[in-house]
Structure formats: C-alpha cells, structure tokens
Enzyme design. Structure first.
Site, PDB file in Angstrom:
ATOM      1  N   GLU A  17     -11.268 -23.888 125.676  1.00  0.00           N
ATOM      2  CA  GLU A  17     -11.408 -23.225 124.372  1.00  0.00           C
ATOM      3  C   GLU A  17     -12.667 -23.705 123.652  1.00  0.00           C
ATOM      4  O   GLU A  17     -12.948 -24.903 123.610  1.00  0.00           O
ATOM      5  CB  GLU A  17     -10.175 -23.525 123.507  1.00  0.00           C
ATOM      6  CG  GLU A  17     -10.256 -22.881 122.129  1.00  0.00           C
ATOM      7  CD  GLU A  17      -8.991 -23.099 121.312  1.00  0.00           C
ATOM      8  OE1 GLU A  17      -7.888 -22.782 121.804  1.00  0.00           O
ATOM      9  OE2 GLU A  17      -9.123 -23.600 120.180  1.00  0.00           O
ATOM     10  N   TYR A  49     -11.441 -17.868 116.405  1.00  0.00           N
ATOM     11  CA  TYR A  49     -11.813 -16.940 115.346  1.00  0.00           C
ATOM     12  C   TYR A  49     -11.760 -17.719 114.045  1.00  0.00           C
ATOM     13  O   TYR A  49     -10.700 -18.235 113.659  1.00  0.00           O
ATOM     14  CB  TYR A  49     -10.792 -15.804 115.350  1.00  0.00           C
ATOM     15  CG  TYR A  49     -11.060 -14.690 114.398  1.00  0.00           C
ATOM     16  CD1 TYR A  49     -11.984 -13.694 114.709  1.00  0.00           C
ATOM     17  CD2 TYR A  49     -10.368 -14.597 113.193  1.00  0.00           C
ATOM     18  CE1 TYR A  49     -12.207 -12.647 113.837  1.00  0.00           C
ATOM     19  CE2 TYR A  49     -10.586 -13.551 112.322  1.00  0.00           C
ATOM     20  CZ  TYR A  49     -11.515 -12.581 112.653  1.00  0.00           C
ATOM     21  OH  TYR A  49     -11.735 -11.541 111.793  1.00  0.00           O
ATOM     22  N   ALA A  51     -11.702 -19.170 110.275  1.00  0.00           N
ATOM     23  CA  ALA A  51     -11.018 -18.781 109.044  1.00  0.00           C
ATOM     24  C   ALA A  51     -12.001 -18.522 107.907  1.00  0.00           C
ATOM     25  O   ALA A  51     -11.757 -17.723 107.026  1.00  0.00           O
ATOM     26  CB  ALA A  51     -10.043 -19.882 108.633  1.00  0.00           C
ATOM     27  N   GLN A 214     -12.225 -37.833 113.604  1.00  0.00           N
ATOM     28  CA  GLN A 214     -12.057 -36.396 113.852  1.00  0.00           C
ATOM     29  C   GLN A 214     -10.623 -36.069 114.296  1.00  0.00           C
ATOM     30  O   GLN A 214     -10.006 -35.136 113.792  1.00  0.00           O
ATOM     31  CB  GLN A 214     -13.053 -35.970 114.931  1.00  0.00           C
ATOM     32  CG  GLN A 214     -12.999 -34.500 115.284  1.00  0.00           C
ATOM     33  CD  GLN A 214     -13.869 -34.220 116.499  1.00  0.00           C
ATOM     34  OE1 GLN A 214     -13.809 -34.926 117.497  1.00  0.00           O
ATOM     35  NE2 GLN A 214     -14.682 -33.189 116.402  1.00  0.00           N
TER      36      GLN A 214
HETATM   37  P1  FAD Z   1       2.757 -17.217 112.860  1.00  0.00           P
HETATM   38  O1  FAD Z   1       3.329 -16.926 114.203  1.00  0.00           O
HETATM   39  O2  FAD Z   1       2.545 -16.074 111.949  1.00  0.00           O
HETATM   40  O3  FAD Z   1       3.584 -18.354 112.198  1.00  0.00           O
HETATM   41  C1  FAD Z   1       3.168 -18.946 110.973  1.00  0.00           C
HETATM   42  C2  FAD Z   1       4.352 -19.542 110.243  1.00  0.00           C
HETATM   43  O4  FAD Z   1       5.212 -18.497 109.795  1.00  0.00           O
HETATM   44  C3  FAD Z   1       5.231 -20.448 111.101  1.00  0.00           C
HETATM   45  O5  FAD Z   1       5.737 -21.461 110.272  1.00  0.00           O
HETATM   46  C4  FAD Z   1       6.342 -19.553 111.592  1.00  0.00           C
HETATM   47  O6  FAD Z   1       7.527 -20.283 111.832  1.00  0.00           O
HETATM   48  C5  FAD Z   1       6.492 -18.579 110.418  1.00  0.00           C
HETATM   49  N1  FAD Z   1       6.813 -17.211 110.845  1.00  0.00           N
HETATM   50  C6  FAD Z   1       6.350 -16.547 111.925  1.00  0.00           C
HETATM   51  N2  FAD Z   1       6.837 -15.290 111.943  1.00  0.00           N
HETATM   52  C7  FAD Z   1       7.585 -15.151 110.827  1.00  0.00           C
HETATM   53  C8  FAD Z   1       8.338 -14.081 110.287  1.00  0.00           C
HETATM   54  N3  FAD Z   1       8.413 -12.900 110.916  1.00  0.00           N
HETATM   55  N4  FAD Z   1       8.979 -14.284 109.098  1.00  0.00           N
HETATM   56  C9  FAD Z   1       8.912 -15.482 108.464  1.00  0.00           C
HETATM   57  N5  FAD Z   1       8.234 -16.542 108.949  1.00  0.00           N
HETATM   58  C10 FAD Z   1       7.560 -16.380 110.121  1.00  0.00           C
HETATM   59  N6  FAD Z   1      -6.472 -20.495 113.864  1.00  0.00           N
HETATM   60  C11 FAD Z   1      -7.564 -19.767 113.571  1.00  0.00           C
HETATM   61  O7  FAD Z   1      -7.835 -19.516 112.383  1.00  0.00           O
HETATM   62  N7  FAD Z   1      -8.401 -19.289 114.539  1.00  0.00           N
HETATM   63  C12 FAD Z   1      -8.169 -19.526 115.861  1.00  0.00           C
HETATM   64  O8  FAD Z   1      -8.919 -19.086 116.710  1.00  0.00           O
HETATM   65  C13 FAD Z   1      -7.024 -20.302 116.211  1.00  0.00           C
HETATM   66  N8  FAD Z   1      -6.716 -20.546 117.509  1.00  0.00           N
HETATM   67  C14 FAD Z   1      -5.552 -21.217 117.827  1.00  0.00           C
HETATM   68  C15 FAD Z   1      -5.217 -21.398 119.173  1.00  0.00           C
HETATM   69  C16 FAD Z   1      -4.035 -22.044 119.528  1.00  0.00           C
HETATM   70  C17 FAD Z   1      -3.698 -22.207 120.994  1.00  0.00           C
HETATM   71  C18 FAD Z   1      -3.173 -22.549 118.519  1.00  0.00           C
HETATM   72  C19 FAD Z   1      -1.902 -23.267 118.876  1.00  0.00           C
HETATM   73  C20 FAD Z   1      -3.506 -22.382 117.176  1.00  0.00           C
HETATM   74  C21 FAD Z   1      -4.684 -21.714 116.819  1.00  0.00           C
HETATM   75  N9  FAD Z   1      -5.041 -21.484 115.478  1.00  0.00           N
HETATM   76  C22 FAD Z   1      -6.173 -20.777 115.165  1.00  0.00           C
HETATM   77  C23 FAD Z   1      -4.222 -22.048 114.399  1.00  0.00           C
HETATM   78  C24 FAD Z   1      -3.157 -21.054 113.902  1.00  0.00           C
HETATM   79  O9  FAD Z   1      -3.769 -19.930 113.335  1.00  0.00           O
HETATM   80  C25 FAD Z   1      -2.316 -21.805 112.874  1.00  0.00           C
HETATM   81  O10 FAD Z   1      -1.565 -22.791 113.500  1.00  0.00           O
HETATM   82  C26 FAD Z   1      -1.480 -20.956 111.957  1.00  0.00           C
HETATM   83  O11 FAD Z   1      -1.020 -21.771 110.872  1.00  0.00           O
HETATM   84  C27 FAD Z   1      -0.250 -20.355 112.598  1.00  0.00           C
HETATM   85  O12 FAD Z   1      -0.594 -19.365 113.446  1.00  0.00           O
HETATM   86  P2  FAD Z   1       0.518 -18.526 114.244  1.00  0.00           P
HETATM   87  O13 FAD Z   1      -0.201 -17.458 114.957  1.00  0.00           O
HETATM   88  O14 FAD Z   1       1.414 -19.401 115.001  1.00  0.00           O
HETATM   89  O15 FAD Z   1       1.310 -17.913 112.993  1.00  0.00           O
END
Ligand code: FAD
Length: 298
Positions: A17, A49, A51, A214
């Site tokens: 990544e 991507y 923020a 970091q």
């Molecule tokens: P979601 O799946 O939307 O979950 C977010 C929160 O909401 C969680 O607490 C979950 O329990 C809750 N939730 C989920 N669905 C619902 C629902 N339907 N109703 C109520 N609550 C719900 N961030 C970036 O900005 N850019 C990147 O490129 C990036 N790459 C990443 C790559 C990996 C492999 C990982 C693990 C993380 C990455 N992140 C990135 C960070 C990520 O965007 C954050 O961790 C973010 O806070 C959560 O993303 P998510 O897609 O899991 O969110």
C-alpha cells in the site's frame, strides 16, 4: 485482474500500500520505491485516498500509472469524505475507464482538524453505502476495511462485526485489516468473523515499524495497540533510528511468518512509501515459505 480472483487462485497473496505524495520530493521517493519494489513482484499494489482533499486526484493518476506503465495489478482506495454521491460516481467511472478493476471502499476519517465524522450533505455516511453504489453501477472487485481491535467509533465488537458482515453482503469480496502487532488479535477476529457469517478472505495488514514517534501517532489515531514488551524495546532504541528500523523488520518478519504458517491468506504491507523494510520482510518470508506448514487457510 480482479483481486477476489487472485485470492481464489493463489496463496499467499502479497500486496503493497502507498499513499499519493503531497510534494515533488515525495513523488520522487514514491517513484524510486516503486521502481525497486516492482522487482519483488507484488500481486497487487494499492493507493490510498487522502482525507485532506489535496491528494485525491492523484490517487487515480498514480493507480493508473502503476497499472498501465509499471504493469502491476492495482487497486484504488476511495472514501466517502468530502464528496457528494454524483462526484463519487464520476471518480469511479474515471477509475474504471483507466482499466482498473479493483476498489477498496471506505468511509474515511474526518479531515484534519475535525474530530467527529460528518458526511457530506449530498454524500454517504458509511462505507456500506459506497459498496452498494459501486456494486449497483460498476463491475469492480470490491474490498473493505475491518478492525481486529474494533473500530474506534463502534460501540462494541458485535456491532462492528455486524457492519462488517453488511459490507460483505453488499458486495465486498475481501477484507483487509487495520494494522496490528499481536497476531492473536487477528486470529480471534477471524474466528469471530466466521461465527458472524463473514466468509470472505480476511487479509492481515502489517506495518513494519521504522520510526517510534510515527508509529505511536499512527496507532493513537487508528486505535491499534502496541504490546507493552514491544513498546519497551522501541523506547529503548528511540534515539537510534537504525536500531528501531532493524527491530521493526525483525518484529514484522516474525509476525508475517506466524500469520502465514497459521493460514492467513496473504499479507497487505503498509509501506509508508518506503521500500527497504518491506523488501527485507518479503524476501525472508518467501525464502522460508512458512505457508507450506499451514494446515488450512483461516
Ligand atoms: P465504515 O465501514 O463506514 O465504519 C465506520 C464506523 O461506523 C465503524 O465504527 C462501524 O462500526 C460503523 N458502521 C459501519 N456501518 C454502519 C452502519 N450501517 N450503521 C451504523 N454504524 C455503522 N482512510 C482514508 O481516508 N483513505 C484511505 O485510503 C484509507 N485506506 C484504508 C485501508 C485499510 C486497509 C484500512 C483498514 C483503513 C483505511 N482507511 C483509509 C481508514 C478508514 O477510512 C478509517 O478507519 C475509517 O474510520 C473507517 O472506515 P470504514 O470503511 O471501515 O468505515
């Protein structure tokens, strides 16, 4: 090629990544790193991507360059931050027309300076909505994030897992974990995910430690924990960057070896745009091929 198919056809799957750099210097570092890591033949490379907004356009640009010019399979990350639905659809169309078949669908974190997550007024609130949008309108292999130590905003493990299951039901065909430093967290999470009815590959995300401040900042933000013993060793070397990097490589190599020997489907390396640590770890695990000792895939 679609990542879901790569995961079906071969084990282990190794991916790297990268993040889009903000400066020309950063761009040169990334190009140098990729030129070197290309020889390590990753199964695919993913591009985050941002923020903050500044690097978003570069995600598509760099992913396209990796796929078309370097000839490495690529995945673009996309988050719900700061864009209305229509714009997310346009970005996806751009990614697709660049020949990219894989998207990691995320919610994203609040932009710097904000603590609470607030969706764009015309946008999406959760990654599952983005997954549905992608699945309805495009033909991507879709991945999503998952959290062995529970996402910081989730009330508990059970609800976090039920949302992870929703992501899979909506069309995510593989999950990549947040970074972690204790493999038992991963294996317990996979067990619980299987019990919750999540049956797609769950690829561990590993970040080799190269800098003490970091890694403390990153883990503080994402809710991952550093085991006490590891933290003590890191703190003891905090003034010696080379010793920290050596410990980081040694620790991540042990972690990867154990994960693969116990059936993890591959390793997703959070490279932080640097090559030496990832190269050393990958060379060591390929030479020792611990996955040949795995009794079954988890
Ligand atoms: P979601 O799946 O939307 O979950 C977010 C929160 O909401 C969680 O607490 C979950 O329990 C809750 N939730 C989920 N669905 C619902 C629902 N339907 N109703 C109520 N609550 C719900 N961030 C970036 O900005 N850019 C990147 O490129 C990036 N790459 C990443 C790559 C990996 C492999 C990982 C693990 C993380 C990455 N992140 C990135 C960070 C990520 O965007 C954050 O961790 C973010 O806070 C959560 O993303 P998510 O897609 O899991 O969110």
């Amino acid at each position: 090629m679609r990542i879901a198919e790569i995961l079906e056809q071969q084990r282990p799957v190794f991916s790297f990544e990268f993040f889009p750099p903000k400066t020309d210097d950063g761009q040169r570092t990334l190009e140098g790193t990729l030129a070197v890591l290309k020889d390590d033949q990753p199964d695919y490379v993913s591009v985050t991507y941002g923020a903050g907004g500044t690097t978003r356009a570069r995600t598509v640009e760099i992913t396209k360059w990796i796929k078309q010019d370097l000839g490495i399979e690529a995945m673009a990350h996309l988050s719900c931050v700061g864009e209305p639905k229509e714009r997310l659809t346009e970005i996806l169309a751009e990614v697709r027309s660049a020949g990219i078949q894989n998207v990691l669908a995320l919610r994203g974190d609040p932009p710097r300076g904000q603590t609470d997550w607030t969706p764009h007024p015309g946008g999406l609130s959760y990654s599952v909505e983005l997954i549905r949008l992608i699945d309805d309108r495009f033909d991507f292999s879709i991945g999503a994030a998952c959290f062995p130590e529970v996402h910081p905003d989730a009330p508990d493990r059970t609800s976090d897992l039920s949302y992870a299951r929703e992501k899979v039901e909506a069309g995510a065909s593989f999950l990549i974990t947040q970074l972690f430093f204790d493999n038992e967290l991963y294996f317990d999470f996979v067990d619980d995910a299987r019990t919750a009815g999540i049956n797609v590959p769950i690829v561990p995300g590993i970040m080799p430690i190269t800098n003490v401040n970091q890694i403390k900042k990153i883990t503080g933000m994402c809710g991952a924990t550093i085991p006490e013993e590891l933290e003590r060793e890191l703190d003891g070397r905090a003034d010696d960057p080379e010793a920290v990097a050596e410990l980081g490589v040694a620790y991540a190599t042990l972690q990867c070896s154990d994960l693969l020997a116990r059936g993890a489907p591959g390793i997703h390396f959070y490279t932080l745009n640097r090559s030496p640590a990832t190269r050393a770890i990958l060379a060591a695990v390929r030479a020792a091929h611990p996955w040949t000792r795995a009794k079954a895939t988890v």
